[in-house]
Scaffold this motif. Structure first.
Motif, PDB file in Angstrom:
ATOM      1  N   LEU A   1       0.762  -1.158  -0.004  1.00 26.37           N
ATOM      2  CA  LEU A   1       0.073  -0.123   0.046  1.00 26.37           C
ATOM      3  C   LEU A   1       0.961   1.368   0.041  1.00 26.37           C
ATOM      4  O   LEU A   1       0.454   2.198  -0.599  1.00 26.37           O
ATOM      5  N   ASP A   2       1.850   1.370   0.503  1.00 28.65           N
ATOM      6  CA  ASP A   2       2.856   2.406   0.741  1.00 28.65           C
ATOM      7  C   ASP A   2       3.341   2.564  -0.762  1.00 28.65           C
ATOM      8  O   ASP A   2       3.892   3.827  -0.909  1.00 28.65           O
ATOM      9  N   GLY A   3       2.951   2.110  -2.021  1.00 32.50           N
ATOM     10  CA  GLY A   3       3.526   2.370  -3.173  1.00 32.50           C
ATOM     11  C   GLY A   3       2.166   2.775  -4.052  1.00 32.50           C
ATOM     12  O   GLY A   3       2.187   2.896  -5.224  1.00 32.50           O
ATOM     13  N   ALA A   4       0.960   2.621  -3.399  1.00 32.90           N
ATOM     14  CA  ALA A   4      -0.139   2.745  -4.218  1.00 32.90           C
ATOM     15  C   ALA A   4      -0.747   4.128  -4.385  1.00 32.90           C
ATOM     16  O   ALA A   4      -0.651   5.063  -3.311  1.00 32.90           O
ATOM     17  N   LEU A   5      -1.206   4.453  -5.455  1.00 37.30           N
ATOM     18  CA  LEU A   5      -1.973   5.612  -5.672  1.00 37.30           C
ATOM     19  C   LEU A   5      -3.603   5.149  -5.368  1.00 37.30           C
ATOM     20  O   LEU A   5      -4.127   4.357  -6.018  1.00 37.30           O
ATOM     21  N   ALA A   6      -4.178   5.927  -4.445  1.00 38.23           N
ATOM     22  CA  ALA A   6      -5.429   5.790  -3.811  1.00 38.23           C
ATOM     23  C   ALA A   6      -6.294   7.348  -4.400  1.00 38.23           C
ATOM     24  O   ALA A   6      -5.698   8.193  -4.491  1.00 38.23           O
ATOM     25  N   GLY A   7      -7.862   6.942  -4.183  1.00 35.35           N
ATOM     26  CA  GLY A   7      -8.384   7.936  -4.342  1.00 35.35           C
ATOM     27  C   GLY A   7     -10.056   7.761  -3.905  1.00 35.35           C
ATOM     28  O   GLY A   7     -10.140   6.597  -3.506  1.00 35.35           O
ATOM     29  N   THR A   8     -10.581   8.973  -3.734  1.00 32.43           N
ATOM     30  CA  THR A   8     -11.903   8.827  -3.344  1.00 32.43           C
ATOM     31  C   THR A   8     -12.675  10.145  -3.888  1.00 32.43           C
ATOM     32  O   THR A   8     -12.030  10.943  -4.353  1.00 32.43           O
ATOM     33  N   GLY A   9     -13.890  10.274  -3.741  1.00 34.71           N
ATOM     34  CA  GLY A   9     -14.440  11.532  -4.236  1.00 34.71           C
ATOM     35  C   GLY A   9     -16.006  11.486  -3.706  1.00 34.71           C
ATOM     36  O   GLY A   9     -16.607  10.828  -3.139  1.00 34.71           O
ATOM     37  N   GLN A  10     -16.450  12.972  -3.643  1.00 32.49           N
ATOM     38  CA  GLN A  10     -17.834  13.265  -3.195  1.00 32.49           C
ATOM     39  C   GLN A  10     -18.890  12.801  -4.298  1.00 32.49           C
ATOM     40  O   GLN A  10     -18.590  13.342  -5.247  1.00 32.49           O
ATOM     41  N   ALA A  11     -19.566  11.794  -4.046  1.00 41.43           N
ATOM     42  CA  ALA A  11     -20.547  11.372  -5.235  1.00 41.43           C
ATOM     43  C   ALA A  11     -21.639  12.074  -5.247  1.00 41.43           C
ATOM     44  O   ALA A  11     -22.292  12.352  -6.599  1.00 41.43           O
ATOM     45  N   GLN A  12     -22.181  12.704  -4.306  1.00 42.48           N
ATOM     46  CA  GLN A  12     -23.260  13.624  -4.111  1.00 42.48           C
ATOM     47  C   GLN A  12     -23.293  14.872  -3.238  1.00 42.48           C
ATOM     48  O   GLN A  12     -22.563  14.579  -2.242  1.00 42.48           O
ATOM     49  N   PRO A  13     -23.880  15.886  -3.506  1.00 39.90           N
ATOM     50  CA  PRO A  13     -23.826  17.133  -2.253  1.00 39.90           C
ATOM     51  C   PRO A  13     -24.698  16.729  -1.259  1.00 39.90           C
ATOM     52  O   PRO A  13     -25.415  15.874  -1.150  1.00 39.90           O
ATOM     53  N   GLY A  14     -24.555  17.633  -0.067  1.00 45.32           N
ATOM     54  CA  GLY A  14     -25.534  17.504   1.059  1.00 45.32           C
ATOM     55  C   GLY A  14     -25.183  16.558   1.878  1.00 45.32           C
ATOM     56  O   GLY A  14     -26.306  15.644   2.447  1.00 45.32           O
ATOM     57  N   HIS A  15     -24.210  16.018   2.275  1.00 48.18           N
ATOM     58  CA  HIS A  15     -23.815  14.773   3.183  1.00 48.18           C
ATOM     59  C   HIS A  15     -24.284  15.162   4.501  1.00 48.18           C
ATOM     60  O   HIS A  15     -24.326  16.274   4.941  1.00 48.18           O
ATOM     61  N   ASP A  16     -24.695  13.914   5.274  1.00 46.81           N
ATOM     62  CA  ASP A  16     -25.301  14.381   6.672  1.00 46.81           C
ATOM     63  C   ASP A  16     -23.797  14.610   7.166  1.00 46.81           C
ATOM     64  O   ASP A  16     -22.689  14.207   6.925  1.00 46.81           O
ATOM     65  N   PRO A  17     -23.806  15.005   8.487  1.00 50.36           N
ATOM     66  CA  PRO A  17     -22.586  15.502   9.435  1.00 50.36           C
ATOM     67  C   PRO A  17     -21.610  14.256   9.734  1.00 50.36           C
ATOM     68  O   PRO A  17     -20.583  14.280   9.487  1.00 50.36           O
ATOM     69  N   GLU A  18     -22.352  13.046   9.890  1.00 51.86           N
ATOM     70  CA  GLU A  18     -21.733  11.881  10.437  1.00 51.86           C
ATOM     71  C   GLU A  18     -20.899  11.341   9.103  1.00 51.86           C
ATOM     72  O   GLU A  18     -19.634  10.969   9.305  1.00 51.86           O
ATOM     73  N   LEU A  19     -21.659  11.392   8.010  1.00 55.29           N
ATOM     74  CA  LEU A  19     -20.971  10.838   6.916  1.00 55.29           C
ATOM     75  C   LEU A  19     -19.780  11.796   6.613  1.00 55.29           C
ATOM     76  O   LEU A  19     -18.568  11.219   6.041  1.00 55.29           O
ATOM     77  N   ALA A  20     -20.130  13.096   6.547  1.00 54.35           N
ATOM     78  CA  ALA A  20     -18.764  14.173   6.382  1.00 54.35           C
ATOM     79  C   ALA A  20     -17.721  14.095   7.196  1.00 54.35           C
ATOM     80  O   ALA A  20     -16.415  14.189   6.873  1.00 54.35           O
ATOM     81  N   LYS A  21     -18.060  13.710   8.574  1.00 55.53           N
ATOM     82  CA  LYS A  21     -16.889  13.368   9.475  1.00 55.53           C
ATOM     83  C   LYS A  21     -16.191  12.109   9.321  1.00 55.53           C
ATOM     84  O   LYS A  21     -14.952  11.994   9.197  1.00 55.53           O
ATOM     85  N   ARG A  22     -16.724  11.243   8.673  1.00 55.72           N
ATOM     86  CA  ARG A  22     -16.085   9.852   8.343  1.00 55.72           C
ATOM     87  C   ARG A  22     -15.195  10.162   7.221  1.00 55.72           C
ATOM     88  O   ARG A  22     -14.280   9.414   7.145  1.00 55.72           O
ATOM     89  N   MET A  23     -15.892  10.751   6.206  1.00 54.14           N
ATOM     90  CA  MET A  23     -15.018  10.846   4.836  1.00 54.14           C
ATOM     91  C   MET A  23     -13.554  11.820   5.328  1.00 54.14           C
ATOM     92  O   MET A  23     -12.659  11.404   4.968  1.00 54.14           O
TER      93      MET A  23
END
Length: 205
Positions: free
Chosen positions: A93-115
């Motif tokens: 994993l220390d040589g890996a390129l990783a990613g994530t993204g916001q799929a939709q707006p208006g996340h609830d606070p708990e999900l935003a915190k987890r992200m």
């Protein structure tokens, strides 16, 4: 498409989520990453997938700016402009390129915190972490072996095209409990086999 499968349903809500009725459905994302397109950035695409009884069986993701066409069929492999794709062979994993993204707006606070907490955790483990849209673009990069890991805490139906690309390129796609990906699931991790377990451990620690 309607002529080829006149009985199939049609959905073009790129933020739609949850289960679908049985049968065949075309899932259309007319401009994935439209915020990028509007602002003159090249990372946007057009995504189409055919879902049959809850599983993707066909996927097409076209990147107009680069003129790249990603395609996949269930059991038939994944391709970029006709050339077969394989996910990366990385095992660390220390040589890996990783990613994530916001799929939709208006996340609830708990999900935003987890992200928010997942980003530094992955940054401390992977070589590089990218946060961007569209999600299907990153999934296509994992399928092509250009990236190694992609995760989402919000799983929407339009991601099905990218998920099938990764699966057919030899990648592993599960939920964040390690169970097989489902269209109606809430989250997922798509990665090269050699780094999937390590990435899952980071995201669930």
């Amino acid at each position: 498409m309607t002529e080829a499968l006149p009985s199939a349903g049609w959905l073009n809500d790129e933020h739609g989520s949850g289960p679908l009725a049985t049968g065949e459905w075309w899932l259309i994302d007319p401009v994935g990453g439209n915020v990028n397109a509007v602002h003159g950035m090249p990372d946007w695409n057009i995504g189409v997938s055919l879902v049959r009884d809850g599983r993707p069986v066909l996927a097409v993701v076209y990147v107009p700016v680069l003129d790249e066409m990603f395609t996949a069929t269930e059991g038939g492999g994944a391709f970029l402009d006709g050339v077969r794709l394989r996910v990366s062979a990385k095992t660390s994993l220390d040589g890996a390129l990783a990613g994530t993204g916001q799929a939709q707006p208006g996340h609830d606070p708990e999900l935003a915190k987890r992200m928010g907490s997942a980003f530094p955790a992955m940054t401390n483990s992977a070589l590089y972490v990218r946060i961007s849209v569209p999600v299907t673009h990153q999934l296509a990069q994992v399928a092509a072996g250009r990236m190694d890991v992609h995760w989402q805490f919000d799983n929407v139906r339009s991601h099905a095209a990218g998920v099938l690309l990764v699966q057919e390129a030899g990648g592993v796609v599960t939920d964040l409990e390690g169970k097989p990906w489902e269209l109606a699931g809430e989250s997922y991790l798509a990665a090269a086999p050699g780094v999937h377990a390590a990435a899952l451990e980071v995201l669930t620690a």
